[in-house]
Design a protein around this motif. Sequence first.
Motif, PDB file in Angstrom:
ATOM      1  N   THR A 204       0.805  -1.220   0.000  1.00 61.56           N
ATOM      2  CA  THR A 204       0.000   0.000   0.000  1.00 61.56           C
ATOM      3  C   THR A 204       0.842   1.275   0.000  1.00 61.56           C
ATOM      4  OG1 THR A 204      -1.778  -1.264   0.977  1.00 61.56           O
ATOM      5  CG2 THR A 204      -1.974   1.119   1.150  1.00 61.56           C
ATOM      6  N   GLU A 205       2.074   1.197   0.496  1.00 60.77           N
ATOM      7  CA  GLU A 205       2.916   2.395   0.403  1.00 60.77           C
ATOM      8  C   GLU A 205       3.173   2.775  -1.063  1.00 60.77           C
ATOM      9  OE1 GLU A 205       6.150   1.646   3.104  1.00 60.77           O
ATOM     10  OE2 GLU A 205       5.003   2.507   4.770  1.00 60.77           O
ATOM     11  N   ALA A 206       3.169   1.774  -1.945  1.00 55.88           N
ATOM     12  CA  ALA A 206       3.342   2.055  -3.381  1.00 55.88           C
ATOM     13  C   ALA A 206       2.135   2.823  -3.932  1.00 55.88           C
ATOM     14  CB  ALA A 206       3.533   0.752  -4.147  1.00 55.88           C
ATOM     15  N   VAL A 207       0.979   2.576  -3.348  1.00 53.00           N
ATOM     16  CA  VAL A 207      -0.239   3.297  -3.749  1.00 53.00           C
ATOM     17  C   VAL A 207      -0.083   4.781  -3.390  1.00 53.00           C
ATOM     18  CG1 VAL A 207      -2.683   3.591  -3.137  1.00 53.00           C
ATOM     19  CG2 VAL A 207      -1.763   1.291  -3.577  1.00 53.00           C
ATOM     20  N   VAL A 208       0.408   5.030  -2.191  1.00 54.02           N
ATOM     21  CA  VAL A 208       0.593   6.422  -1.748  1.00 54.02           C
ATOM     22  C   VAL A 208       1.630   7.116  -2.644  1.00 54.02           C
ATOM     23  CG1 VAL A 208       1.227   7.915   0.178  1.00 54.02           C
ATOM     24  CG2 VAL A 208       0.008   5.773   0.625  1.00 54.02           C
ATOM     25  N   ALA A 209       2.700   6.390  -2.977  1.00 53.79           N
ATOM     26  CA  ALA A 209       3.746   6.966  -3.839  1.00 53.79           C
ATOM     27  C   ALA A 209       3.165   7.363  -5.197  1.00 53.79           C
ATOM     28  CB  ALA A 209       4.885   5.974  -4.013  1.00 53.79           C
ATOM     29  N   LYS A 210       2.267   6.541  -5.686  1.00 48.48           N
ATOM     30  CA  LYS A 210       1.629   6.817  -6.975  1.00 48.48           C
ATOM     31  C   LYS A 210       0.831   8.133  -6.920  1.00 48.48           C
ATOM     32  CE  LYS A 210       0.762   5.272 -11.032  1.00 48.48           C
ATOM     33  NZ  LYS A 210       1.897   5.063 -11.928  1.00 48.48           N
ATOM     34  N   TYR A 211       0.047   8.284  -5.849  1.00 48.58           N
ATOM     35  CA  TYR A 211      -0.743   9.518  -5.721  1.00 48.58           C
ATOM     36  C   TYR A 211       0.148  10.722  -5.415  1.00 48.58           C
ATOM     37  CZ  TYR A 211      -5.070   6.807  -5.857  1.00 48.58           C
ATOM     38  OH  TYR A 211      -6.105   6.006  -6.249  1.00 48.58           O
ATOM     39  N   ALA A 212       1.285  10.486  -4.773  1.00 45.29           N
ATOM     40  CA  ALA A 212       2.199  11.597  -4.476  1.00 45.29           C
ATOM     41  C   ALA A 212       2.679  12.241  -5.781  1.00 45.29           C
ATOM     42  CB  ALA A 212       3.376  11.108  -3.635  1.00 45.29           C
ATOM     43  N   GLU A 213       2.810  11.417  -6.826  1.00 41.84           N
ATOM     44  CA  GLU A 213       3.219  11.966  -8.129  1.00 41.84           C
ATOM     45  C   GLU A 213       2.199  12.997  -8.627  1.00 41.84           C
ATOM     46  OE1 GLU A 213       3.469   8.629 -10.791  1.00 41.84           O
ATOM     47  OE2 GLU A 213       5.080   7.677  -9.624  1.00 41.84           O
ATOM     48  N   GLN A 214       0.944  12.847  -8.191  1.00 45.93           N
ATOM     49  CA  GLN A 214      -0.101  13.795  -8.620  1.00 45.93           C
ATOM     50  C   GLN A 214      -0.189  15.001  -7.694  1.00 45.93           C
ATOM     51  OE1 GLN A 214      -3.874  11.656  -9.035  1.00 45.93           O
ATOM     52  NE2 GLN A 214      -2.811   9.862  -9.822  1.00 45.93           N
ATOM     53  N   GLY A 215       0.624  14.999  -6.625  1.00 45.44           N
ATOM     54  CA  GLY A 215       0.652  16.142  -5.707  1.00 45.44           C
ATOM     55  C   GLY A 215      -0.586  16.273  -4.832  1.00 45.44           C
ATOM     56  N   ILE A 216      -1.289  15.151  -4.586  1.00 49.93           N
ATOM     57  CA  ILE A 216      -2.529  15.266  -3.804  1.00 49.93           C
ATOM     58  C   ILE A 216      -2.440  14.558  -2.443  1.00 49.93           C
ATOM     59  CG2 ILE A 216      -4.088  15.640  -5.766  1.00 49.93           C
ATOM     60  CD1 ILE A 216      -4.791  12.638  -5.633  1.00 49.93           C
ATOM     61  N   VAL A 217      -1.236  14.137  -2.048  1.00 41.97           N
ATOM     62  CA  VAL A 217      -1.102  13.432  -0.764  1.00 41.97           C
ATOM     63  C   VAL A 217      -0.796  14.413   0.359  1.00 41.97           C
ATOM     64  CG1 VAL A 217       0.251  11.736   0.533  1.00 41.97           C
ATOM     65  CG2 VAL A 217      -0.303  11.311  -1.876  1.00 41.97           C
ATOM     66  N   VAL A 218      -1.539  14.315   1.447  1.00 41.61           N
ATOM     67  CA  VAL A 218      -1.162  15.046   2.654  1.00 41.61           C
ATOM     68  C   VAL A 218      -0.884  14.024   3.749  1.00 41.61           C
ATOM     69  CG1 VAL A 218      -2.324  17.236   2.178  1.00 41.61           C
ATOM     70  CG2 VAL A 218      -3.566  15.446   3.318  1.00 41.61           C
ATOM     71  N   LYS A 219       0.257  14.190   4.398  1.00 43.26           N
ATOM     72  CA  LYS A 219       0.660  13.270   5.461  1.00 43.26           C
ATOM     73  C   LYS A 219       0.317  13.906   6.800  1.00 43.26           C
ATOM     74  CE  LYS A 219       4.665  11.527   2.920  1.00 43.26           C
ATOM     75  NZ  LYS A 219       4.260  10.166   2.588  1.00 43.26           N
ATOM     76  N   VAL A 220      -0.316  13.109   7.659  1.00 41.62           N
ATOM     77  CA  VAL A 220      -0.704  13.633   8.972  1.00 41.62           C
ATOM     78  C   VAL A 220      -0.223  12.669  10.049  1.00 41.62           C
ATOM     79  CG1 VAL A 220      -2.678  14.199  10.452  1.00 41.62           C
ATOM     80  CG2 VAL A 220      -2.716  14.851   8.048  1.00 41.62           C
ATOM     81  N   ASP A 221       0.376  13.209  11.083  1.00 41.15           N
ATOM     82  CA  ASP A 221       0.826  12.411  12.224  1.00 41.15           C
ATOM     83  C   ASP A 221      -0.413  11.835  12.928  1.00 41.15           C
ATOM     84  OD1 ASP A 221       1.905  11.409  14.540  1.00 41.15           O
ATOM     85  OD2 ASP A 221       2.710  13.320  15.257  1.00 41.15           O
ATOM     86  N   GLY A 222      -0.498  10.511  12.997  1.00 36.61           N
ATOM     87  CA  GLY A 222      -1.676   9.856  13.577  1.00 36.61           C
ATOM     88  C   GLY A 222      -1.554   9.582  15.064  1.00 36.61           C
TER      89      GLY A 222
END
Length: 190
Positions: A150-168
Amino acid sequence: MLIVGPPGSGKGTQSERITERLNIVAISTGDIFRANVKGQTPLGLEAKKYMDAGDYVPDSVTNKMVRDRLQQDDVANGFLLDGYPRTLAQVEELASILAADGATLDVVLQLIADDEELVQRLLGRAKELGRSDDDEKVIRHRLELYHTETEAVVAKYAEQGIVVKVDGLGAVDEVTERIMTAIDSLAGSS
Ligand code: AP5
Ligand code: MG
């Protein structure tokens, strides 16, 4: 929107709060599977063996379920998908479902938390709720799949500039405020 994060990172907890504030619907693939397991439907019987082992349900099964769910009228105002997509094949499927409606994803929210902390959280939940996959060995396998798939999924969306990371980590309310601030800042920057 999507909410992504390792098992126990608070996807379900936070998605309830975010969808209330934004007046959109929450769609959790894990919850839909569990409802089917409980109802002993054919889908539930198929999914149960994978879920109990902490494995992903096959993409073909999961994709069809999400495609059907996203045809319902209540998603018109927007939706928050919790726990989907988890594989690159699911990313492609979602893109095709959305493209058919001319829709796009606005935000992919990634909750970040340390694995050991999450094991403790989920062992705590096991005592209260008794979810069949909240067993230490299975929890560790779920965490491993998150890192490998699933981290690869996040990397894919990061290429589109739409990922926000939040400390959980921290109090539930604090995490919600961090999320709302992060969503606002992304909306402001586009
Ligand atoms: P799913 O139901 O999505 O499980 P998961 O990803 O393992 O995540 P959890 O639901 O356990 O955790 P969460 O992040 O929602 O955290 P929560 O808010 O509950 O999926 C289950 C299974 O279904 C998968 O393993 C797979 O088999 C199948 N599946 C689902 N989607 C699939 C897909 N797309 N493809 C293939 N298979 C799929 O919080 C956890 C605990 O921590 C709670 O007790 C909560 O009260 C507590 N907590 C929350 N926030 C905090 C905080 N800030 N501080 C302290 N405690 C907190
Ligand atoms: Mg959940």
